[in-house]
Design an enzyme around this catalytic site. Structure first.
Site, PDB file in Angstrom:
ATOM      1  N   LYS A 209      89.291  47.103  96.363  1.00  0.00           N
ATOM      2  CA  LYS A 209      88.076  47.897  96.416  1.00  0.00           C
ATOM      3  C   LYS A 209      88.474  49.362  96.330  1.00  0.00           C
ATOM      4  O   LYS A 209      89.519  49.760  96.864  1.00  0.00           O
ATOM      5  CB  LYS A 209      87.317  47.658  97.726  1.00  0.00           C
ATOM      6  CG  LYS A 209      86.164  48.631  97.968  1.00  0.00           C
ATOM      7  CD  LYS A 209      85.600  48.510  99.383  1.00  0.00           C
ATOM      8  CE  LYS A 209      84.580  49.629  99.652  1.00  0.00           C
ATOM      9  NZ  LYS A 209      84.015  49.563 101.017  1.00  0.00           N
ATOM     10  N   GLU A 254      77.178  57.225 109.756  1.00  0.00           N
ATOM     11  CA  GLU A 254      78.363  56.435 110.110  1.00  0.00           C
ATOM     12  C   GLU A 254      79.189  57.110 111.198  1.00  0.00           C
ATOM     13  O   GLU A 254      79.753  58.193 110.996  1.00  0.00           O
ATOM     14  CB  GLU A 254      79.238  56.216 108.875  1.00  0.00           C
ATOM     15  CG  GLU A 254      80.393  55.266 109.108  1.00  0.00           C
ATOM     16  CD  GLU A 254      80.838  54.546 107.859  1.00  0.00           C
ATOM     17  OE1 GLU A 254      81.744  53.702 107.946  1.00  0.00           O
ATOM     18  OE2 GLU A 254      80.279  54.815 106.783  1.00  0.00           O
ATOM     19  N   GLU A 311      81.800  44.183 100.046  1.00  0.00           N
ATOM     20  CA  GLU A 311      82.154  45.572 100.323  1.00  0.00           C
ATOM     21  C   GLU A 311      82.152  45.831 101.827  1.00  0.00           C
ATOM     22  O   GLU A 311      83.037  46.505 102.372  1.00  0.00           O
ATOM     23  CB  GLU A 311      81.159  46.496  99.617  1.00  0.00           C
ATOM     24  CG  GLU A 311      81.432  47.971  99.811  1.00  0.00           C
ATOM     25  CD  GLU A 311      80.363  48.856  99.184  1.00  0.00           C
ATOM     26  OE1 GLU A 311      80.305  50.032  99.557  1.00  0.00           O
ATOM     27  OE2 GLU A 311      79.595  48.351  98.335  1.00  0.00           O
ATOM     28  N   GLU A 448      72.914  54.393  92.651  1.00  0.00           N
ATOM     29  CA  GLU A 448      73.173  54.466  94.091  1.00  0.00           C
ATOM     30  C   GLU A 448      73.553  55.886  94.504  1.00  0.00           C
ATOM     31  O   GLU A 448      73.120  56.372  95.551  1.00  0.00           O
ATOM     32  CB  GLU A 448      74.279  53.489  94.491  1.00  0.00           C
ATOM     33  CG  GLU A 448      74.585  53.508  95.983  1.00  0.00           C
ATOM     34  CD  GLU A 448      75.594  52.453  96.394  1.00  0.00           C
ATOM     35  OE1 GLU A 448      76.403  52.723  97.312  1.00  0.00           O
ATOM     36  OE2 GLU A 448      75.591  51.349  95.802  1.00  0.00           O
TER      37      GLU A 448
END
Length: 464
Positions: A209, A254, A311, A448
């Site tokens: 990733k 986050e 993900e 996105e």
């Protein structure tokens, strides 16, 4: 090598009345670069002025040791400080705010700053902390961004609480200056090409990733007001942590790590779905600020795509592995919940555990950075791919941002949904990125990033 001067600080925290909006306390003539913030749903910390900084004149102490250098500087500052704390809550007493570069080679390495004044509130209690460097000359006391030196109480020889605006709520945001959005390092039509290159690296086995980000430049006809940006972010994105440190301004959903009274918590976000074409005006999060255990979330049906789940699993695994050496009985929920924001749904997992060593919150943030949520897996290989494909220096975007106190407790988020203000405040680099896995679609990844840029577009008064 330039070594930051070690200050001798005098600190006093006094109780104060709570206010409806912490941002109302920021002086109207404050230097934008000196404003600091860590606020969520009306609670948190704001500050202004500059009492001390670990950053050097060339923009910060970069390199792989940037966290360790700042941590040692902070230990030395704490050891030499005189502190009177009459409130004794998280965020009172001597506090530093910090932000650090994503990459060790960035010319803006970041570091820690200590404001002249900090105002905070939580759980119905409020306070004001005044901080002065005992070695500052008269000239330094009139630094830009501090209109009046911190007053001193001659009876006690310690700083008295500074005068604050008498009527919170009077401050009003001026209309946004004329702002134009310009392409950054990679123009939007070219971004799918970058994504395809990232997918090719995954297919070749270089990485599992990789998180790729792009920038947009907001050019303004007049200086961009940090206070206005913070206020708009706080009003609309209340469930996030609205931050500002050294001109880096944003609202991150986050929490990289929180350390408080021996308890370690982290909120991992990875996997994003756009809500719809009409963003919600505001969202009250169903989950508490940080949870030790999740309840089943029926909204998971909104985020059931295999790509998003894959993900998210990469990101959770990387955080759990980094925290494990520092925690006992680490709790990792089996499934995520959905964090609902005005523009998007995020897959989220709250990880928690008991600290098992003497690592500070900054030490833990350094151990966690870079997580798979902002870099990729494996991290070293993903960082190389990022440097080769993005065509830009991220600066402090996607690096740790937050605060810590004299005990080492504190909050550190990831600098997302943010912009870096230029030195003259007439432009701001906005950033947005996304996790790329083998199943990623280049055009969807471009969309996105546009959705994630909506927060800063709104903050600049440009709508969503």
């Amino acid at each position: 090598m330039t070594v930051p001067v070690l200050p001798r600080l005098r600190v006093r925290t006094l109780a104060a009345p709570p206010v409806p909006d912490l941002f109302d306390l920021l002086p109207p003539d404050v230097d934008a670069a000196s404003v600091v913030s860590w606020v969520r749903e009306g609670s948190g910390l704001i500050g202004w002025g500059r009492a001390a900084s670990s950053r050097t004149a060339d923009g910060g102490r970069g390199g792989p040791d940037r966290f360790a250098t700042a941590a040692q500087w902070w230990r030395d500052v704490v050891a030499g400080a005189e502190v009177v704390d009459e409130v004794d809550l998280p965020g009172t007493g001597l506090v530093a705010f910090g932000s650090f570069a994503f990459a060790p080679g960035s010319p803006d390495g970041g570091g820690l700053v200590v404001p002249r004044v900090i105002a905070g509130q939580r759980d119905g209690k409020a306070w004001v902390t005044s901080i002065e460097d005992l070695d500052l000359s008269t000239a330094a006391d009139t630094e830009p961004g501090v209109s009046d030196p911190t007053p001193t109480d001659p009876a006690e020889g310690t700083p008295a609480a500074p005068d604050l605006p008498p009527t919170p709520g009077e401050a009003q945001s001026d209309p946004a200056p004329g702002i134009r959005l310009l392409p950054g390092a990679v123009a939007p039509p070219d971004w799918p090409r970058v994504i395809r290159a990232g997918i090719a690296r995954i297919a070749a086995g270089e990485v599992d990733k990789v998180v790729l980000a792009r920038d947009v430049v907001a050019a303004a006809d007049a200086p961009i007001e940090t206070v206005d940006v913070l206020r708009r972010l706080g009003d609309r994105y209340g469930a996030t942590w609205t931050f500002a440190v050294d001109g880096l301004v944003g609202a991150t959903p986050e929490m990289l790590v929180r350390l408080q009274h021996g308890r370690v918590r982290s909120r991992v976000l990875a996997g994003t779905v756009r809500r719809d074409r009409t963003p919600a005006p505001s969202v009250t999060e169903a989950h508490p600020e940080l949870e030790d255990a999740h309840t089943p979330d029926p909204r998971l049906r909104f985020v059931s795509d295999a790509k998003e789940l894959e993900e998210h699993q990469f990101a959770v695994r990387s955080v759990a592995e980094a925290l494990a050496p520092h925690c006992a009985a680490l709790e990792v929920p089996e499934e995520p919940f959905v964090l609902e924001l005005p523009d998007v749904y995020h897959l989220a997992t709250d990880i928690s555990g008991e600290a098992s060593d003497d690592a500070t919150s900054l030490d833990l943030a350094a151990a966690l950075h870079p997580s798979a949520a902002v870099c990729g897996t494996p991290s070293e290989a993903a960082a190389r791919v990022i440097a080769e494909l993005e065509g830009m220096d991220r600066g402090r975007y996607a690096g740790p941002v937050g605060w810590l106190d004299a005990s080492g407790d504190g909050d550190w988020g990831i600098a997302l949904r943010c912009g870096q203000l230029s030195a003259d405040a007439r432009s701001m680099r906005l950033f947005a990125g996304g996790g790329i896995v083998a199943a990623s679609d280049p055009e969807s990844e471009l969309a996105e990033t546009e959705v994630k840029l909506a927060a800063m577009r709104h903050a600049l008064g440009l709508g969503s």
